[in-house]
Scaffold this motif. Sequence first.
Motif, mmCIF file in Angstrom:
data_model
loop_
_atom_site.group_PDB
_atom_site.id
_atom_site.type_symbol
_atom_site.label_atom_id
_atom_site.label_comp_id
_atom_site.label_asym_id
_atom_site.label_seq_id
_atom_site.Cartn_x
_atom_site.Cartn_y
_atom_site.Cartn_z
ATOM 1 N N ASP A 108 -26.546 18.575 28.164
ATOM 2 C CA ASP A 108 -27.501 19.035 27.156
ATOM 3 C C ASP A 108 -27.729 20.540 27.265
ATOM 4 O OD1 ASP A 108 -28.632 16.425 25.914
ATOM 5 O OD2 ASP A 108 -28.605 16.044 28.073
ATOM 6 N N ILE A 109 -27.443 21.090 28.461
ATOM 7 C CA ILE A 109 -27.689 22.515 28.703
ATOM 8 C C ILE A 109 -26.897 22.964 29.923
ATOM 9 C CG2 ILE A 109 -29.730 22.159 30.208
ATOM 10 C CD1 ILE A 109 -31.014 24.533 28.530
ATOM 11 N N VAL A 110 -26.624 24.274 29.983
ATOM 12 C CA VAL A 110 -25.953 24.885 31.137
ATOM 13 C C VAL A 110 -26.845 26.001 31.676
ATOM 14 C CG1 VAL A 110 -23.990 26.321 31.871
ATOM 15 C CG2 VAL A 110 -23.600 24.339 30.390
ATOM 16 N N VAL A 156 -19.544 29.442 30.959
ATOM 17 C CA VAL A 156 -20.446 29.842 29.872
ATOM 18 C C VAL A 156 -19.709 29.874 28.535
ATOM 19 C CG1 VAL A 156 -21.811 31.777 28.960
ATOM 20 C CG2 VAL A 156 -22.051 31.104 31.368
ATOM 21 N N TYR A 157 -18.513 30.430 28.532
ATOM 22 C CA TYR A 157 -17.728 30.513 27.287
ATOM 23 C C TYR A 157 -17.332 29.118 26.800
ATOM 24 C CZ TYR A 157 -17.320 35.563 26.803
ATOM 25 O OH TYR A 157 -17.594 36.884 26.577
ATOM 26 N N HIS A 191 -21.179 24.577 21.508
ATOM 27 C CA HIS A 191 -22.529 24.821 20.999
ATOM 28 C C HIS A 191 -23.616 24.232 21.897
ATOM 29 C CE1 HIS A 191 -20.524 26.234 17.409
ATOM 30 N NE2 HIS A 191 -19.869 25.080 17.324
ATOM 31 N N ILE A 192 -23.385 24.321 23.206
ATOM 32 C CA ILE A 192 -24.368 23.844 24.186
ATOM 33 C C ILE A 192 -25.238 25.033 24.614
ATOM 34 C CG2 ILE A 192 -24.634 22.930 26.528
ATOM 35 C CD1 ILE A 192 -21.895 21.467 25.928
ATOM 36 N N PRO A 193 -26.559 24.890 24.608
ATOM 37 C CA PRO A 193 -27.420 26.009 25.027
ATOM 38 C C PRO A 193 -27.093 26.471 26.450
ATOM 39 C CG PRO A 193 -28.722 24.206 24.104
ATOM 40 C CD PRO A 193 -27.333 23.683 24.259
#
Length: 353
Positions: free
Chosen positions: A93-95, A107-108, A114-116
Amino acid sequence: MKKIILTGGGTAGHVTPNIALVPQLKEAGYQIKYIGSKGGMETELVQKAGLDYVGISSGKLRRYFSWKNFSDPFKVLKGYFQAKKIIKKYKPDIVFSKGGFVTVPVVYAAAKYHIPVIIHESDMTPGLANRLAIKKATRVCHNFPETAKYLGEKAVHTGSPIRSELFTGNKITALDMCDFTANKPVIMVTGGSLGAEHVNQLVRLALPELLKDFQVAHLCGKGKLDESLKGTKGYAQFEYISDEMKDFFAMADVIISRAGANSICEIAALNKPNILIPLSANASRGDQILNAKSYQAQGFSEVLDEDTATKDDLIATVHKVYDNRSSYIDAMAQSTGTGGVERIVALIKELSK
């Protein structure tokens, strides 16, 4: 159950803040996976924390000429495709990224799906890896108020995530480990997880004089023990400690340290009078110098220049800090820039809804 990927590596300073978030993330119901570099120093630290660890290919982002600069982009590209595969399967859901060159492909890859992404920048100015990653970030957390101007509208001043166990140290445990007495003040010397040759040399030159009034616990780095000093009364040297760090912090009356952001945030959170000897601009991008100057300006620290400081400078500064320790403790106790676990976890919850 919400899922999060933590990433960061290269030094302990890029790993321990991630681990500091784990208890509250678990309490909030997050499933956690950690992506680091394959065979990197972070592997052991992360696995010891009981996290699911995956290693990916990683190059190094250098500011100097090296033939490896021609091959490493291919390693980074390979890491990007590995990270994409992990993210596609895990569906986080997020990184949350703490920095270090291994984080760039992660991150890329997250941005591709399209993960926050939340990045944390510890230093006064962003490092090369984070400068590349910021473009794909949703928010960028930072330690120093001065850093906001480099980050634009993505900036969130959270302070640093500090490991809660550091506040639970037992002074007696560390005194016993060092074979020290309880009636003489203790200087703790640390150069970070990799040690610091200049700091080690300066401390050892000053040692005969320092031992007249203090006991010295020296964390000198792997392979940097001085065999000739073994058995010296009032002096204990270790290559590296992990679980006992909380006890050494509890024992220390004065700390001599490099000025890596993670280390100095821990020192300030524990209100420990300190002397910072930042890595010189010749050997770094100068971030530690900026960190140290900020802490000196806030009344938290005294600073010595490793290129010019003599043993007499160190001895005089140790006495100054110890004799005036209450003023440094008071300044740190009034600061609100440390202990960012709650703020960061709140931000993670907000962006992963």
